[in-house]
Design a protein around this motif. Structure first.
Motif, short mmCIF file in Angstrom:
data_model
loop_
_atom_site.label_atom_id
_atom_site.label_comp_id
_atom_site.label_asym_id
_atom_site.label_seq_id
_atom_site.Cartn_x
_atom_site.Cartn_y
_atom_site.Cartn_z
N LEU A 169 55.07 -33.97 -74.51
CA LEU A 169 54.01 -33.83 -73.51
C LEU A 169 53.03 -32.74 -73.94
CD1 LEU A 169 55.96 -34.17 -70.16
CD2 LEU A 169 54.64 -35.88 -71.38
N LEU A 176 44.89 -33.95 -77.29
CA LEU A 176 43.79 -34.28 -76.39
C LEU A 176 42.85 -33.09 -76.17
CD1 LEU A 176 45.82 -36.38 -73.83
CD2 LEU A 176 44.02 -37.22 -75.35
N SER B 74 43.47 -30.45 -81.95
CA SER B 74 42.32 -30.61 -81.06
C SER B 74 41.00 -30.65 -81.83
CB SER B 74 42.29 -29.46 -80.05
OG SER B 74 42.32 -28.23 -80.73
N ILE B 78 41.12 -36.73 -83.77
CA ILE B 78 42.14 -37.78 -83.73
C ILE B 78 42.59 -38.00 -82.29
CG2 ILE B 78 43.07 -37.31 -86.02
CD1 ILE B 78 45.27 -36.08 -83.50
N MET B 80 46.30 -39.73 -80.41
CA MET B 80 47.62 -40.20 -80.82
C MET B 80 48.34 -40.86 -79.66
SD MET B 80 50.35 -38.11 -83.05
CE MET B 80 52.05 -38.57 -83.24
N PHE B 82 52.11 -41.64 -78.58
CA PHE B 82 53.46 -41.22 -78.94
C PHE B 82 54.47 -42.33 -78.68
CE2 PHE B 82 53.08 -36.62 -79.74
CZ PHE B 82 51.76 -36.46 -79.40
N SER B 84 57.24 -42.01 -77.26
CA SER B 84 57.74 -41.87 -75.89
C SER B 84 56.61 -42.04 -74.86
CB SER B 84 58.34 -40.49 -75.72
OG SER B 84 57.34 -39.52 -75.94
N ALA B 86 54.57 -40.14 -73.77
CA ALA B 86 54.14 -38.78 -73.40
C ALA B 86 53.05 -38.80 -72.35
CB ALA B 86 53.69 -38.01 -74.64
N VAL B 87 53.19 -39.65 -71.36
CA VAL B 87 52.26 -39.66 -70.24
C VAL B 87 52.65 -38.51 -69.31
CG1 VAL B 87 51.52 -41.00 -68.25
CG2 VAL B 87 51.93 -42.14 -70.42
N PHE B 88 51.65 -37.73 -68.87
CA PHE B 88 51.96 -36.55 -68.05
C PHE B 88 52.48 -36.96 -66.68
CE2 PHE B 88 48.15 -35.07 -70.60
CZ PHE B 88 48.93 -34.56 -71.62
N PRO B 89 53.71 -36.58 -66.35
CA PRO B 89 54.31 -37.07 -65.09
C PRO B 89 53.68 -36.46 -63.85
CG PRO B 89 55.85 -35.68 -66.29
CD PRO B 89 54.65 -35.81 -67.15
N MET B 91 50.53 -36.03 -63.28
CA MET B 91 49.15 -36.47 -63.07
C MET B 91 49.12 -37.96 -62.81
SD MET B 91 47.22 -34.54 -66.15
CE MET B 91 47.68 -32.87 -66.61
N PHE B 99 42.17 -36.65 -68.86
CA PHE B 99 42.59 -35.32 -69.33
C PHE B 99 41.79 -34.84 -70.56
CE2 PHE B 99 45.24 -32.33 -71.66
CZ PHE B 99 45.70 -31.50 -70.66
N GLY B 100 41.74 -35.68 -71.59
CA GLY B 100 41.07 -35.28 -72.82
C GLY B 100 39.59 -35.02 -72.63
N MET B 103 39.02 -31.75 -71.00
CA MET B 103 39.15 -30.64 -71.95
C MET B 103 37.88 -30.46 -72.76
SD MET B 103 42.08 -29.31 -71.53
CE MET B 103 41.91 -29.72 -69.81
N ARG B 147 44.50 -43.54 -72.71
CA ARG B 147 44.24 -42.10 -72.78
C ARG B 147 43.75 -41.70 -74.17
NH1 ARG B 147 49.25 -38.20 -71.75
NH2 ARG B 147 49.74 -38.92 -73.85
N MET B 151 38.96 -41.23 -75.68
CA MET B 151 38.41 -40.11 -76.45
C MET B 151 37.44 -40.59 -77.53
SD MET B 151 40.00 -37.52 -75.15
CE MET B 151 39.86 -36.16 -76.29
#
Ligand SMILES: Nc1ncnc2c1ncn2[C@@H]1O[C@H](COP(=O)(O)OP(=O)(O)O)[C@@H](O)[C@H]1O
Ligand SMILES: [Mg+2]
Lengths: 273, 365
Positions: A169, A176, B74, B78, B80, B82, B84, B86-89, B91, B99-100, B103, B147, B151
């Protein structure tokens, strides 16, 4: 079920019951007694329940000389301890959870070893050192000692919490556009928050309950347990009951809230939501 | 928008394990490159070196001609996906996708529009308000892809994005990813250990083994002309068959002896093979390039049937030739029984020869 198995089960439940009663019965008596009218406490045979619910005993306790000020001291010390402990313990836990460094396993074990020194052994040197540093009889001094006591647990608990937040995460956040710290602050921290709150409560309780160091290192600025301990010989029974109950209260309350995290302390506690 | 990726002598070790060994690799702009190899061969590490999640021990990484070797993820342009996801739980889907851009301090209105667009592209626009815990695996995977795509990255990196999906969903997502790539046109590096996925998706496939690329070619080339025994044995369902063969010559002619049987060789190989008379080689041939005769006959390699598996559109036979076991594809109508002796006719042009010691394919000029 086979016969030996039943036997084993019976034994297990008997042990559990014994331990539970061992802890709960005194708490029950203290609890009941502190809400019994003062004059009823000395009655014999003792009625199982008070004739009526009364705040009389509690009131007497809270109004006794020195109780309120030491209560405030206790709260201050506990809050200071909490702040120090989290400020040091949480980053340490994060580091152990995330980074591989030489001697990491040794460090994890070493943390616990610090708890093997009995405080009594350190009492005199500590008092001397504190007098020399001008920390003797100060709240900060007590808070520092409590921090030293709570830190091992705080590190272990927070390590478990941060291990439960997948590294992916944070890495995803970094791809990002986050910096290393940004990823920690925006992803790991929010996910760890419930667990960190649990660690905070645990720390609070450790400090709140600690009596030995607090008694030795203070004279006037007593914390509540230190105050009770030093006055208890000269106090009436109902004072002791009320004091005892008051001491148990936050522990019971917080432990109930965070019991899930304590179970997971050694594994990878997850900040589930 | 699409950038070239260039790795020069990239090396990454974890203690004694060298995960990536002095790798040279150029991924063309807009190319879909698949890194394929068995588990533990260094695919993920290679991808993470490109992403900047791993610091390389040696060598250089260029993206779009820019040296990014020491830049953090950052600042590499790029995105990426993943393994897994890697989705933010903590949000919602919309917040995850945004999110990106947040930022990057993209204006709110633009973010909203971009999120909506990409969500429609991936058919998750109905789910924007949900939390990841309320999504299925397949939906989470779409969120992870959305996600990354939102970008508008110069380079898209994907680490086994389909490996956690069930077989049917995987098939569907595979086709969808291919279509997405055609539409978006981002340079993509895709990691998988599934050779079918690699064959179906890649413009080119880099087959890896123990931290090295053993072959980098188009899917057809990798399939038909594997560079080594390892590649031949890794790619194809079933993988290529191998037989031990000795190069023999008699009065000016040359042939390959499999046991007592003489396999004829391609005319163009004869000159070179004449130099090798007496050597033992590995003869490789794919299941579909063997014709089955139900009885042993002149010019057919005799083999004994071990098992026959009807697979619907074809029948797969496991047969034994000497000590070697082969898989042969035939028509489902051919009826054979275990123990039966049949004849195999190898398609001359499809035979591949490998050196026994090095495992490398022989080159015929
Ligand atoms: N963080 C790490 N620490 C130690 N060894 C690692 C680490 N990451 C990968 N490796 C090792 O590097 C090799 C390649 O791993 P990886 O790139 O994950 O392979 P793949 O993705 O092809 O399965 C493996 O032997 C693995 O054990
Ligand atoms: Mg991997």
């Amino acid at each position: 079920m086979s016969y030996p198995r039943i036997l084993r089960r019976t034994f297990l439940y008997m042990s559990v019951l014994t331990f539970a009663l061992w802890v709960l019965v005194p708490i029950l008596f203290i609890g009941i007694s502190s809400f019994t009218p003062r004059n009823e406490i000395y009655k014999w045979p003792k009625p199982l329940l008070p004739s009526h619910f009364s705040l009389d005993t509690m009131q007497f306790f809270l109004n006794s000389y020195g109780v309120l000020s030491s209560l405030l001291n206790s709260v201050w010390v506990a809050l200071l301890t909490l702040a120090f402990t989290l400020a040091v313990g949480a980053p340490a836990g994060y580091a152990v959870a995330r980074f591989y460094f030489r001697g990491r396993e040794g460090f994890r074990l070493g943390i616990l070893v610090t708890r093997m020194f009995p405080t009594a052994l350190l009492a005199v040197p500590l008092a001397v050192t504190f007098i020399r540093w001008g920390l003797y009889d100060t709240l900060i001094g007590v808070a520092l000692i409590h921090t030293a006591m709570a830190l091992p647990f705080a590190v272990i608990i927070t390590t478990g919490i941060f291990m439960g937040v997948p590294k992916d995460l944070e890495e995803a956040a970094m791809t990002l556009g986050c910096s290393r710290f940004g990823a920690f602050a925006r992803v790991a921290l929010p996910l760890a928050l419930p667990g960190l709150a649990a660690a905070a409560m645990f720390t609070f309780v450790i400090s709140w309950n600690e009596v030995f160091a607090a008694t030795i290192l203070t004279v006037h600025n007593r914390t509540l347990p230190a105050h009770i301990l030093t006055t208890i010989q000269a106090s009436p029974l109902y004072f002791r009951f009320a004091g005892g109950f008051f001491m148990i209260l936050p522990a019971l309350f917080f432990m109930f809230l965070i019991r899930r995290y304590l179970f997971h302390m050694w594994g990878g506690a997850t900040a589930e939501r | 928008m699409a950038a070239e990726i260039r790795l020069e002598k990239v090396r990454k070790a974890f203690g004694k394990v060298v995960a990536v060994k002095d790798m040279d690799l150029v991924v063309e702009p807009k190319e879909f490159l698949v890194l394929l190899g068995p588990s533990g061969c260094g695919k993920t590490t290679t991808l993470r070196c490109i992403a900047g999640l791993e610091r390389v021990d040696q060598g250089k990484v260029y993206i779009g001609g820019r040296d990014v070797t020491v830049l953090p993820p950052s600042r590499r342009g790029i995105a990426m996906v993943f393994q897994s996801y890697a989705v933010f739980p903590h949000m919602t889907v919309a917040q995850n996708i945004a999110f990106g851009l947040r930022m990057r301090h993209t204006p709110k209105e633009e973010i909203k529009k971009a999120v909506k667009e990409v969500a429609e592209l991936l058919q998750i626009d109905e789910l924007l308000k949900r939390y990841p815990s309320q999504l299925s695996g397949g939906q989470r995977q779409r969120v992870a892809v959305a996600r990354a795509l939102v970008m508008r990255p110069e380079v898209l990196l994907m680490d086994e994005p389909l490996s956690n999906l069930d077989a049917l969903l995987r098939l569907q997502m595979r086709a969808e990813l291919k279509k997405l790539h055609r539409e978006v046109g981002t340079t993509t590096v895709y990691v998988t250990h599934d050779q079918i996925e690699a064959l179906s998706l890649g413009d080119r496939i880099a087959v890896m083994r123990e931290g090295e690329i053993v072959q980098l070619d188009t899917p057809n080339e990798v399939y038909d002309r594997p560079a080594t025994v390892f590649v031949a044995g890794f790619i194809g369902t079933p993988p290529m068959n191998f037989l031990r063969a000795e190069v023999k010559g008699s009065n000016g002619d040359v042939y390959l002896a499999v046991g007592d049987f003489a396999v004829e060789v391609h005319e163009e190989w004869r000159e070179q093979l004449k130099e090798m008379v007496g050597e033992t080689l590995i003869l490789g041939i794919r299941a579909e390039n063997i014709e089955v005769k139900s009885t042993p006959e002149e010019g057919a390699l005799p083999a004994q049937v071990v098992v026959s598996e009807p697979l619907g559109s074809q029948q797969l036979l496991t047969v034994q030739v000497g000590n070697d076991v082969l898989k042969v594809a035939t028509s489902p109508d051919l009826s054979v029984v275990p123990g039966q002796i049949i004849g195999l006719v190898l398609t001359k042009k499809k035979i591949r020869l490998f050196d026994v010691a090095s495992g490398k394919a022989l080159k015929f000029e």
